[in-house]
Design an enzyme around this catalytic site. Sequence first.
Site, PDB file in Angstrom:
ATOM      1  N   ALA A 173       6.328  -2.317  -1.853  1.00  0.00           N
ATOM      2  CA  ALA A 173       5.509  -1.680  -0.818  1.00  0.00           C
ATOM      3  C   ALA A 173       4.049  -2.088  -0.973  1.00  0.00           C
ATOM      4  O   ALA A 173       3.641  -2.595  -2.011  1.00  0.00           O
ATOM      5  CB  ALA A 173       5.639  -0.157  -0.930  1.00  0.00           C
ATOM      6  N   CYS A 174       3.280  -1.844   0.054  1.00  0.00           N
ATOM      7  CA  CYS A 174       1.837  -2.091   0.030  1.00  0.00           C
ATOM      8  C   CYS A 174       1.232  -1.415  -1.186  1.00  0.00           C
ATOM      9  O   CYS A 174       1.621  -0.297  -1.479  1.00  0.00           O
ATOM     10  CB  CYS A 174       1.167  -1.512   1.264  1.00  0.00           C
ATOM     11  SG  CYS A 174       1.304  -2.551   2.686  1.00  0.00           S
ATOM     12  N   PRO A 175       0.280  -1.990  -1.847  1.00  0.00           N
ATOM     13  CA  PRO A 175      -0.402  -3.253  -1.542  1.00  0.00           C
ATOM     14  C   PRO A 175       0.234  -4.473  -2.201  1.00  0.00           C
ATOM     15  O   PRO A 175      -0.328  -5.556  -2.119  1.00  0.00           O
ATOM     16  CB  PRO A 175      -1.785  -3.014  -2.146  1.00  0.00           C
ATOM     17  CG  PRO A 175      -1.505  -2.202  -3.374  1.00  0.00           C
ATOM     18  CD  PRO A 175      -0.313  -1.341  -3.037  1.00  0.00           C
TER      19      PRO A 175
END
Lengths: 190, 379
Positions: free
Chosen positions: A16-18
Site C-alpha cells: 500500500a501507499c507510500p
Amino acid sequence: MTNLLVNRTLECEGLACPLPVVRTKKTVEEMQTGEVLEVRATDKGSVADLQSWAKRTGHQYIGLKEDNGVFRHYIRKSDPTEIKEERKFPHLIAHEEIQKKLSAGEKMNIVDVREPAEYAFGRIPGAVSIPLGELEGRMRELDPEQEYYLICRSGNRSDIACQTLAENDFKYVKNAVQGMTEWTGEVEKD
Amino acid sequence: MMTIQKMTAKEVTKMVLNNEELFILDVRNESDFNDWRIEGNSVEIINIPYFDLLDDFNPALESIPDGKSVLVVCAKEGSSIFVAEQIAEAGRSHVSYLEGGMKSWSEYLEPVKVADLSGGGELYQFVRIGKGCLSYMVLSNGEAAIIDTSRMIDQYEQFMQEKGAKLLHTIDTHLHADHISGGRALAQKYGATYYLPPKDATEVTFDYEKLEEGKDIYVGNETIKVQPIYSPGHTIGSTSFIIDSKYLLTGDILFVESIGRPDLAGLAEDWVGDLRETLYSRYRDLAEELIVLPAHFGKVTELGERGLVSGRLGALYKENPGLNIQDEGEFRKTVTENLPPQPNSYQEIRQTNMGKITPNEEEQREMEIGPNRCAVHDK
C-alpha cells in the site's frame, strides 16, 4: 498479456501507499539513464501517484497496463540535469513530410529506436522496432541501399542511430528529428 | 522516539462541528486534493504530496506553524503515517494522522438529533460530512424508518441497537446518482419494506414497495405519519415527505443554499419544467413553517448548530438563490448550463441502485469517492 522487454521489474503487489512510490524512487536511482523500469502494483492509488511523481521528477512515464487487478507501470529514467545533446547528423525529415508520404500510400521504412515499452504504447503505423542498444547487432536486418527514417522520442537517440548507420555505409538515412513527442498523426499500439 | 497519535473520522468531525482549530497537512496527489478535501470553518489545510517529501522533508516542516498541532491526511492512511512519523522525528509534538484516511472520512456518518416528535418519537439526521449526503431516521415506540440510507448500513444498525429499535421501512426519495443506496440491503437484512418512487424504478431488477401520494407510511404504532408528496425535477419520480406535520424532507429537489440539478439521468431539458413546478408552485402551497431537511449539503457553511442541516421553508423562499429566479428562461439556463462536473461514476452508481450491476465493496467505495455535486451551485 505479453511481457514487454524492460531493464528491471519491481514487484509491489500487495503493497500500500507510500511503498510503491518509495521503492520506485529507490530503484530508479540505482538504474542508468535511459533504462526502463516496470513497476507492478495492486494499489489503485499507485496510478495517479506514480504518474504525478514521474511528472514532478522529470522521469518519463511511458504507459500503464492493467491486467487482473495488477497495474503495470512503465517508467524510463531520465536525467533532468543532462544537457541537451548536440545533434550531429545533417539529414533530417519533418513530420509534415512523413505525414504526406503516408497519406499518399508511399511505402516507408520507419525505424523506431526507442525502448520496446515506449514503442508498445504508441508508434507511427508500420514503424519497425530496433532499440538503439540493439542497432549494431541487428544492422544486418536492414539494407544499406534503401531509404530509412529513424525516430525516437525527442530526436537524440535517432541522431545517434543515423550516425551509426551512416558510418556503416547506409546511403539514404534521415532523422525524424521532431520525435514522437511532436507526432500528432495516427499511432499504432500493441 | 516521538510518538504519533491516530485520530478517527468521528473525532475530526467533532472538531469541525465544534469549530475547533485544526491544521491539516494533506499528502495526497494534487488532483485528488483539488477534487475534494476536509473542509470546515476553522480548518486550515495545505497540500504537499508525500512523494514530494521523499528527498527533502523540510517543505513539510516549514509549512507547519510553530507550536501548532498537525493532522496528516492521505487516501487510506499509509502515507500519512509515513509523513507523520518523520514530522515527529524532527522534534515536532502533537502530530496525528487520520485513521483510514479519506476513505473513512468519506464513510463516516454523524447522527445529529433534529427533534423530539409529537407522538413521543425522535427524528435524527445522519450527516455524511465527507461527502455531503444526509439521511434520516424516524424512531418511535421501538420502531424505525430510514430515509435515503447510505451504503454504510452498519452505522445505522449500531444506532438502532443503541436505541433498541426494530427496522420497519427504508425509503429512498429518488433513485440516487451520487451514492449507493443501502436501503435495499438493510431492508433485506431485517425483513423491512424498501420503498422507491415507481417512476424512478422502471428499470430496477428487484421487488420494492411503491411510494405513492396519499399512501402514508407509519412508524411506531401509527404515531408518526410519513406523508409522501410527488415532487419531480431532479428525477422524474422524486418524492418529498412531511413528517409529523412539521418536517419537510426534500430529497435532492431543494437544498438549504441551492436547488437540485435535473441532468443526472440525462434528461435535463425534459425535467426543467417539473423542477420549476415543484419549487415554485407545489412547495409554495405548503406551510412556510415547515422545516426543510434536504438529502445533501454543498458547503460546510450549511452546517448549523451541532452539524444540523436545515432551514425554514419560508426563509428559504427569501434567501435561497434557486427559489428566486422569477424569469422562466433564466431558470432554465441556471439549471441546464454551466453545471458543476457530474459526480464520480454517477452512471455506474445509478446502475448499481437499479440492481443491474453488483460491484464488490471495494469497487463501490471507489465509485463513491469524491464530492457529491447534486446541487446546481456546487462547484
